[in-house]
Structures are given as structure tokens and as C-alpha cells.
Motif scaffolding. Sequence first.
Motif, short mmCIF file in Angstrom:
data_model
loop_
_atom_site.label_atom_id
_atom_site.label_comp_id
_atom_site.label_asym_id
_atom_site.label_seq_id
_atom_site.Cartn_x
_atom_site.Cartn_y
_atom_site.Cartn_z
N VAL A 21 0.82 -1.21 0.00
CA VAL A 21 0.00 0.00 0.00
C VAL A 21 0.86 1.26 0.00
O VAL A 21 0.34 2.37 0.01
N ASP A 22 2.18 1.10 -0.04
CA ASP A 22 3.08 2.24 -0.14
C ASP A 22 2.86 2.93 -1.49
O ASP A 22 2.46 2.29 -2.46
N PRO A 23 3.16 4.23 -1.56
CA PRO A 23 3.03 4.91 -2.85
C PRO A 23 3.91 4.27 -3.92
O PRO A 23 4.95 3.68 -3.62
N VAL A 24 3.49 4.40 -5.16
CA VAL A 24 4.30 3.95 -6.29
C VAL A 24 5.37 5.01 -6.51
O VAL A 24 5.08 6.20 -6.54
N ILE A 25 6.63 4.57 -6.67
CA ILE A 25 7.75 5.50 -6.84
C ILE A 25 8.45 5.19 -8.16
O ILE A 25 8.83 4.05 -8.42
N VAL A 26 8.62 6.24 -8.97
CA VAL A 26 9.33 6.12 -10.24
C VAL A 26 10.48 7.11 -10.20
O VAL A 26 10.27 8.31 -10.03
N ASN A 27 11.72 6.63 -10.35
CA ASN A 27 12.93 7.45 -10.28
C ASN A 27 13.45 7.83 -11.66
O ASN A 27 13.11 7.20 -12.65
N ALA A 28 14.32 8.82 -11.67
CA ALA A 28 15.10 9.22 -12.84
C ALA A 28 14.23 9.58 -14.04
O ALA A 28 14.51 9.20 -15.16
N LEU A 29 13.17 10.33 -13.79
CA LEU A 29 12.29 10.76 -14.88
C LEU A 29 12.91 11.94 -15.62
O LEU A 29 13.39 12.89 -15.01
N ALA A 30 12.89 11.86 -16.92
CA ALA A 30 13.34 12.98 -17.74
C ALA A 30 12.31 14.10 -17.66
O ALA A 30 11.12 13.83 -17.46
N PRO A 31 12.73 15.33 -17.80
CA PRO A 31 11.75 16.42 -17.84
C PRO A 31 10.77 16.22 -18.99
O PRO A 31 11.15 15.72 -20.06
N GLY A 32 9.52 16.57 -18.74
CA GLY A 32 8.50 16.45 -19.78
C GLY A 32 7.30 15.65 -19.30
O GLY A 32 7.21 15.27 -18.14
N PRO A 33 6.36 15.38 -20.22
CA PRO A 33 5.13 14.67 -19.85
C PRO A 33 5.36 13.17 -19.65
O PRO A 33 6.20 12.57 -20.33
N HIS A 34 4.62 12.61 -18.70
CA HIS A 34 4.69 11.17 -18.40
C HIS A 34 3.31 10.63 -18.09
O HIS A 34 2.43 11.36 -17.65
N LYS A 35 3.15 9.33 -18.33
CA LYS A 35 1.92 8.61 -17.99
C LYS A 35 2.31 7.38 -17.19
O LYS A 35 3.19 6.63 -17.59
N VAL A 36 1.64 7.19 -16.05
CA VAL A 36 1.84 5.98 -15.26
C VAL A 36 0.50 5.26 -15.20
O VAL A 36 -0.49 5.81 -14.69
#
Length: 153
Positions: A106-121
Motif C-alpha cells: 500500500v506504499d506509494p508507487v515510486i518512479v525514479n530518474a524521470l526525464a523532464p516532460g510529460p509522463h503517464k503511469v
Amino acid sequence: MSFTLRSLFIVAFGSLFCTAAWGQNTAEGDHPPALLPLASEPAPKIVAYAPLAEPLARGVAIIPFRTENLRIMPVFGTAAAQVSPRLGHLHVTVDHWPGGWAHTSVDPVIVNALAPGPHKVLLEIADPTHKIMTSTTVDFVAPQRKADEQHAH
């Protein structure tokens, strides 16, 4: 000294009584099992929130979420798909990448090292057999970072 012996006797007697009573009730079937067979339950839902702003400014998306009518747990297989309350996990896909991962807490989903700009998870609720039950998408923009912030830890 007698107070200590009396207290010890009461604790020991209470423990013995509770243990005997528990064993008696479970043998008679007075208590339901910890997990019940799956009955007609409402469909599971997932609610995801926008990533936290401060980490996102550093290229890290921390996405809080909650589920309804489903408990997120690291259990898999056909037997686990038949218990109530309903159990499952998340399938996480970032930016339509061909690979993803199973999120089992139930911990938050964490995504590292994202490039600047739009993203979809994409967050998909899956049952213990990996059957997708429902999903939601979190859209966000990772801001441009200054050159000195990109190397700071």
C-alpha cells in the motif's frame, strides 16, 4: 512479595483460561476462518493522486493511491483469487514501456530518474492470477531541472 505472586497467578490463570477458551471455540467452529470464500463483492476501485510536487521537481514521481473493495498484498495463485476480502496487487507501467512491475504494497508507487516532460503511469488492479480488474492513469509533467540540481543528491 505476596502481591507479586498473586499477580503472577492471575496472569497465568488468565492465559490458561484464554488459551483453553480459544481452542474450544475454534474446534467447535464458532469463529469464522481468517479468510472466507469469495462471495458477491463490489468491484474493486483504485484512486490515484497526483505525484508529490517536491520530489517531482527532482525527477522522482511519488504517486499515492488507495483501493476500495480490495486489499493489496503479495499473494499469487488461483487459491488466493478465491478469498474474501478480495486480494490483489498493482501492475505498473510507465510511459507505455514494454516492461512494468507488480506493486504489492500500500506504499506509494515510486518512479525514479524521470526525464523532464510529460509522463503517464498506468496503474492496473490485478487479482492474484494477474487478471486485470480495473485501472487508472496518472498524467503529469516532470519539470525541467537546473544543471546543478541534476547532480545533487
